[in-house]
Scaffold this active site. Structure first.
Site, PDB file in Angstrom:
ATOM      1  N   ASP A 253       0.809  -1.224   0.000  1.00 51.50           N
ATOM      2  CA  ASP A 253       0.000   0.000   0.000  1.00 51.50           C
ATOM      3  C   ASP A 253       0.845   1.279   0.000  1.00 51.50           C
ATOM      4  O   ASP A 253       0.391   2.321  -0.443  1.00 51.50           O
ATOM      5  CB  ASP A 253      -0.927   0.016   1.231  1.00 51.50           C
ATOM      6  CG  ASP A 253      -0.176  -0.234   2.546  1.00 51.50           C
ATOM      7  OD1 ASP A 253       1.065  -0.382   2.514  1.00 51.50           O
ATOM      8  OD2 ASP A 253      -0.821  -0.283   3.607  1.00 51.50           O
ATOM      9  N   HIS A 254       2.085   1.218   0.464  1.00 51.95           N
ATOM     10  CA  HIS A 254       2.871   2.445   0.626  1.00 51.95           C
ATOM     11  C   HIS A 254       3.466   2.939  -0.686  1.00 51.95           C
ATOM     12  O   HIS A 254       3.349   4.092  -1.033  1.00 51.95           O
ATOM     13  CB  HIS A 254       3.991   2.227   1.657  1.00 51.95           C
ATOM     14  CG  HIS A 254       3.539   2.361   3.067  1.00 51.95           C
ATOM     15  ND1 HIS A 254       2.581   1.552   3.615  1.00 51.95           N
ATOM     16  CD2 HIS A 254       3.913   3.213   4.047  1.00 51.95           C
ATOM     17  CE1 HIS A 254       2.375   1.909   4.867  1.00 51.95           C
ATOM     18  NE2 HIS A 254       3.177   2.919   5.163  1.00 51.95           N
TER      19      HIS A 254
ATOM     20  N   ASP B 237       4.042  -1.473  11.218  1.00 50.22           N
ATOM     21  CA  ASP B 237       3.598  -0.128  10.884  1.00 50.22           C
ATOM     22  C   ASP B 237       3.033   0.482  12.156  1.00 50.22           C
ATOM     23  O   ASP B 237       2.282  -0.173  12.876  1.00 50.22           O
ATOM     24  CB  ASP B 237       2.528  -0.151   9.794  1.00 50.22           C
ATOM     25  CG  ASP B 237       2.256   1.247   9.303  1.00 50.22           C
ATOM     26  OD1 ASP B 237       2.803   1.615   8.245  1.00 50.22           O
ATOM     27  OD2 ASP B 237       1.533   2.010   9.989  1.00 50.22           O
TER      28      ASP B 237
ATOM     29  N   ARG C  57      -0.282  12.535  10.093  1.00 50.23           N
ATOM     30  CA  ARG C  57       0.941  13.234  10.508  1.00 50.23           C
ATOM     31  C   ARG C  57       1.204  14.436   9.619  1.00 50.23           C
ATOM     32  O   ARG C  57       1.002  14.356   8.405  1.00 50.23           O
ATOM     33  CB  ARG C  57       2.154  12.296  10.396  1.00 50.23           C
ATOM     34  CG  ARG C  57       2.060  11.151  11.349  1.00 50.23           C
ATOM     35  CD  ARG C  57       3.261  10.212  11.275  1.00 50.23           C
ATOM     36  NE  ARG C  57       3.157   9.304  12.399  1.00 50.23           N
ATOM     37  CZ  ARG C  57       3.559   8.045  12.381  1.00 50.23           C
ATOM     38  NH1 ARG C  57       4.129   7.536  11.314  1.00 50.23           N
ATOM     39  NH2 ARG C  57       3.413   7.292  13.451  1.00 50.23           N
TER      40      ARG C  57
ATOM     41  N   SER D 219       6.983   6.883  13.023  1.00 50.34           N
ATOM     42  CA  SER D 219       6.904   5.616  12.303  1.00 50.34           C
ATOM     43  C   SER D 219       7.586   4.455  13.023  1.00 50.34           C
ATOM     44  O   SER D 219       8.445   4.648  13.874  1.00 50.34           O
ATOM     45  CB  SER D 219       7.555   5.828  10.948  1.00 50.34           C
ATOM     46  OG  SER D 219       8.064   4.649  10.424  1.00 50.34           O
TER      47      SER D 219
ATOM     48  N   ARG E 195       9.421   2.434  11.257  1.00 52.44           N
ATOM     49  CA  ARG E 195      10.435   1.985  10.285  1.00 52.44           C
ATOM     50  C   ARG E 195      11.760   1.644  10.964  1.00 52.44           C
ATOM     51  O   ARG E 195      12.392   2.494  11.597  1.00 52.44           O
ATOM     52  CB  ARG E 195      10.610   3.033   9.174  1.00 52.44           C
ATOM     53  CG  ARG E 195      11.092   4.383   9.634  1.00 52.44           C
ATOM     54  CD  ARG E 195      11.027   5.421   8.516  1.00 52.44           C
ATOM     55  NE  ARG E 195       9.633   5.797   8.257  1.00 52.44           N
ATOM     56  CZ  ARG E 195       9.243   6.988   7.825  1.00 52.44           C
ATOM     57  NH1 ARG E 195      10.126   7.920   7.562  1.00 52.44           N
ATOM     58  NH2 ARG E 195       7.969   7.246   7.635  1.00 52.44           N
TER      59      ARG E 195
HETATM   60  C1  MIC Z   1       4.187   6.254   8.358  1.00 52.81           C
HETATM   61  O1  MIC Z   1       3.009   6.591   8.450  1.00 52.81           O
HETATM   62  O2  MIC Z   1       5.136   6.963   8.722  1.00 52.81           O
HETATM   63  C2  MIC Z   1       4.494   4.892   7.782  1.00 52.81           C
HETATM   64  C3  MIC Z   1       5.113   5.088   6.466  1.00 52.81           C
HETATM   65  O3  MIC Z   1       3.305   4.157   7.605  1.00 52.81           O
HETATM   66  C4  MIC Z   1       5.413   4.163   8.765  1.00 52.81           C
HETATM   67  C5  MIC Z   1       5.977   2.915   8.255  1.00 52.81           C
HETATM   68  C6  MIC Z   1       7.128   3.077   7.342  1.00 52.81           C
HETATM   69  O4  MIC Z   1       7.963   3.960   7.511  1.00 52.81           O
HETATM   70  O5  MIC Z   1       7.215   2.232   6.432  1.00 52.81           O
HETATM   71  C7  MIC Z   1       4.803   3.869  10.127  1.00 52.81           C
HETATM   72  O6  MIC Z   1       3.979   4.646  10.568  1.00 52.81           O
HETATM   73  O7  MIC Z   1       5.208   2.927  10.813  1.00 52.81           O
HETATM   74 FE1  SF4 Z   2       0.002   4.745   5.140  1.00 51.03          FE
HETATM   75 FE2  SF4 Z   2       1.344   5.392   7.362  1.00 51.03          FE
HETATM   76 FE3  SF4 Z   2      -0.117   7.198   6.064  1.00 51.03          FE
HETATM   77 FE4  SF4 Z   2      -1.327   5.275   7.330  1.00 51.03          FE
HETATM   78  S1  SF4 Z   2      -0.073   6.854   8.251  1.00 51.03           S
HETATM   79  S2  SF4 Z   2      -1.823   6.005   5.285  1.00 51.03           S
HETATM   80  S3  SF4 Z   2       0.049   3.555   7.024  1.00 51.03           S
HETATM   81  S4  SF4 Z   2       1.713   6.185   5.302  1.00 51.03           S
END
Ligand code: MIC
Ligand code: SF4
Length: 646
Positions: A64-65, A119, A379, A533, A535
């Site tokens: 999805d990312h 995630d 965010r 995140s 990550r």
């Molecule tokens: C995000 O919202 O920052 C992400 C991208 O979903 C991350 C995961 C990632 O960095 O792959 C998260 O929230 O864990």
């Molecule tokens: Fe995707 Fe992270 Fe954004 Fe949710 S917060 S939509 S999981 S990038």
């Protein structure tokens, strides 16, 4: 003494420790989820553990990312993920099927179960009565291998909801109000559990939106009870047999109770550039907006999209606004279409995108210079949108659509009668975007493109640490600062040497070269270091560059766990004022660090090159200490398997 819902789920899954707040516990994990950006690494790690098939009740791999196939690398990653899911007995949700958290809520979330996801917004499934937590990819790989998840017993905070949301006010406003009150640090070490008469007025997807942004409070999880509303939701998803009731006992207690009267809430908005910079929409109304997006795992459910469509039945989008819809899942898209919602949106001028994260993680949709972008996302950390000095505001779908119509930030209550949305009794369900695993998978071949690089090997911790302070940063540093995402960097998630060139690139582009030339190095930070995140690249890539320790005022939970997994020693200042006694470029030594860790010492002495000494804290479990001494979790697990443990 009775138990609350969180304690009931924890006690039913406890394999180590006792339910004493702050003490280490280990929990059996029923379900896991991964997404593509963290998933490629998590599956490489799972392979390195050497298990033939996942040992969970259910594991799902979502894509999805990164859906932007700007070259072969992204499509290669998708093929790798699909083949590895097939090989190890994992469900595979195909690219375009939807955002992991929305799809998981629809198709797999199940009351009373535990879910671990790579995630940070995994707690969304708490809207369906689960204990769902975010973690680094390696922790999720361990859970897939049947290992329990280690954490400290969270404090359970009760949020007592009374009253009922007023027209044009919705779930997003509830959690924005809590972010206003508690801040991005307010939930660290806690599970937020909702109870009280107001809970029954919220649908499961509303609860999911609230649970989703609990992550922005820093909380380990958010839990709602499982009640009649949950049963109806599961029935509407054709999954009624997975339902079970789950409520707190009459005499249950909470560490603290926060009262929230839903009737008194009004539309709220998070101003740039932190999700807790929240004010009433009325306080910022009238500011011109250039872009409005409804989407992300916080707000892209059926009701969110249909609310916008209904508000647009007889209205058009302002000519100065790019109004964009990122549906949460194909199920949302198809059901909204059947209700005529897409027709309204298209006619009013909306740009309809595919189902996925898209602009929420900087994959396209970057706003224009010096303009306001209003988003229903999770965010608004600086630069996350892909535009330098961005001005991103976070709000509800109601505020978003009202502002898209007028062209300025608008309190939706000024728009007349609010649309009333009835949720489908039965959603149209089509699981052709989800490929279930076969029974015999042993002969399935894993397809690896040239961008998939193997995991780097890491050395054990030396007896003494002599390190240079390669960087000193302030409070609330996010993982988006440490390891940015976006369309340039996300394709490198399976290639540690390449992605490490972007560590701290937004705040200090010289950092990677400096760290490599000064290695081993340490980073100094303020409060809530590593929020955001899950990550693990924010630990793995710095470790690859030579970062061996971090010394900060306080850590965010998932980032601290990732540091441990990749052998970076996380320390906190015994006296926060000592932060001021040391500067970037100085050399510091920590004599006997390895022995201190292995002997269970709670503090170590830090000596700076100027001759100053002070104490740093090691808030670590016994397991954390062994992992750090071994140099990484994988080193430790491999040593355990071969019998050469510390
Ligand atoms: C995000 O919202 O920052 C992400 C991208 O979903 C991350 C995961 C990632 O960095 O792959 C998260 O929230 O864990
Ligand atoms: Fe995707 Fe992270 Fe954004 Fe949710 S917060 S939509 S999981 S990038």
């Amino acid at each position: 003494m009775g138990l609350n819902v969180t304690e009931k789920i924890i006690s039913g899954h406890l394999v180590e420790g006792e339910m004493t707040t702050g003490q280490p516990i280990a929990l059996r994990i029923d379900q896991t989820l991964t997404q593509d950006a963290t998933g490629t690494m998590a599956y490489l790690e799972f392979e390195a553990i050497g298990i033939d098939r996942v040992k969970t009740e259910l594991s799902v791999s979502y894509v999805d990312h990164n859906l932007l196939q700007s070259d072969f690398r992204n499509a290669d990653d998708h093929r790798f993920l699909q083949s590895i899911a097939a090989r190890y007995g994992i469900y595979f949700s195909r690219p375009g099927n939807g955002i992991c958290h929305q799809v998981h809520l629809e198709r797999f979330a199940s009351p009373g179960k535990t879910l671990l996801g790579s995630d940070s917004h995994t707690p969304t499934a708490g809207g369906c009565g689960m204990l769902a937590m975010g973690a680094g990819g390696l922790d999720v790989a361990m859970a897939m291998a049947g290992e329990p998840f280690h954490l400290n017993m969270p404090e359970v905070v009760g949020i007592r909801l009374t009253g009922q949301l007023q027209p044009w006010v919705s779930a997003k406003d509830v959690i924005l109000e809590l972010l206003r009150r508690l801040s991005v640090k307010g939930g660290v070490g806690k599970v937020m559990e909702y109870f009280g008469p107001g809970v029954g007025t919220l649908s499961v997807t509303d609860r999911g939106a609230i649970a989703n942004l609990g992550t922005e409070l820093g909380a380990t999880g958010t839990v709602f009870p499982s009640d009649e509303i949950t049963r109806k939701f599961m029935e509407s998803q054709d999954r009624a047999d997975g339902w079970q009731p789950l409520e707190a006992d009459q005499d249950a207690s909470y560490a603290e109770v926060i009262e929230l009267d839903l009737s008194s809430l009004e539309p709220m908005i998070a101003c740039p550039s932190s999700p807790d910079n929240v004010v009433k929409v009325k306080e910022v109304q009238g500011k011109p907006v250039a872009q409005v997006i409804i989407g992300s795992c916080a707000n892209s459910s059926y009701r969110d999209i249909v609310t916008a469509a209904r508000a647009l039945e007889t209205r058009q989008i302002s000519k100065n606004v790019s109004f964009e819809i990122n549906p949460g899942s194909r199920q949302v898209l198809e059901n909204a279409d059947v209700q005529g919602a897409l027709k309204n949106l298209i006619h009013a001028g909306a740009r309809i995108h595919q189902c996925g994260c898209l602009g929420c993680i900087g994959m396209g949709q970057a706003p224009a210079t010096d303009t306001i972008s209003l988003r229903t996302f999770t965010r608004n950390f600086p630069g996350r949108s892909g535009t330098k000095n961005d001005q991103v505001y976070l709000c509800s779908p109601e505020t978003a659509v009202a502002s898209a119509i007028t062209g300025v930030i608008t309190d939706p209550r000024d728009m007349g009668d609010a649309p009333e949305i009835a949720l489908p009794e039965k959603y149209i369900i089509n699981d052709n975007g989800i490929i279930p695993p076969a029974d015999d998978t042993s002969s399935i071949e894993i397809i690896r493109g040239p961008n998939i690089k193997s995991l780097p090997e890491f050395e054990p911790l030396p007896d003494d640490l002599e390190v240079t302070v390669a960087l000193k940063v302030e409070d609330n540093i996010t993982t988006d600062h440490i390891m940015p995402a976006g369309s340039k960097i996300l394709p490198l998630r399976s290639n540690v040497p390449a992605i490490s060139q972007y560590v701290f690139s937004a705040i200090d582009p010289e950092f990677p070269e400096r760290a490599k030339s000064q290695a081993p190095v340490i980073i100094l930070g303020g409060e809530n270091y590593g929020q955001g995140s899950s990550r693990e690249h924010a630990a793995l890539a710095p470790r690859y560059l030579g970062v061996r320790a971090k010394l900060v005022k306080s850590f965010a939970r998932i980032h601290k766990a990732n540091l441990i997994n990749f052998g970076i020693v996380p320390m906190t200042f015994e006296n926060p004022d000592d932060y001021n006694r040391i500067s970037q470029g100085e050399k510091i030594t920590i004599p006997g660090i390895r022995m201190a860790l292995l002997s269970g010492a709670e503090t170590v002495t830090v000596k700076s090159s100027s001759g100053d000494t002070f104490q740093a804290r090691l808030d670590l479990s016994e397991r954390d200490r062994f992992i750090l001494a071994a140099g990484s979790l994988l080193n430790w697990v491999k040593a355990k398997i071969s019998g050469k443990e510390n």
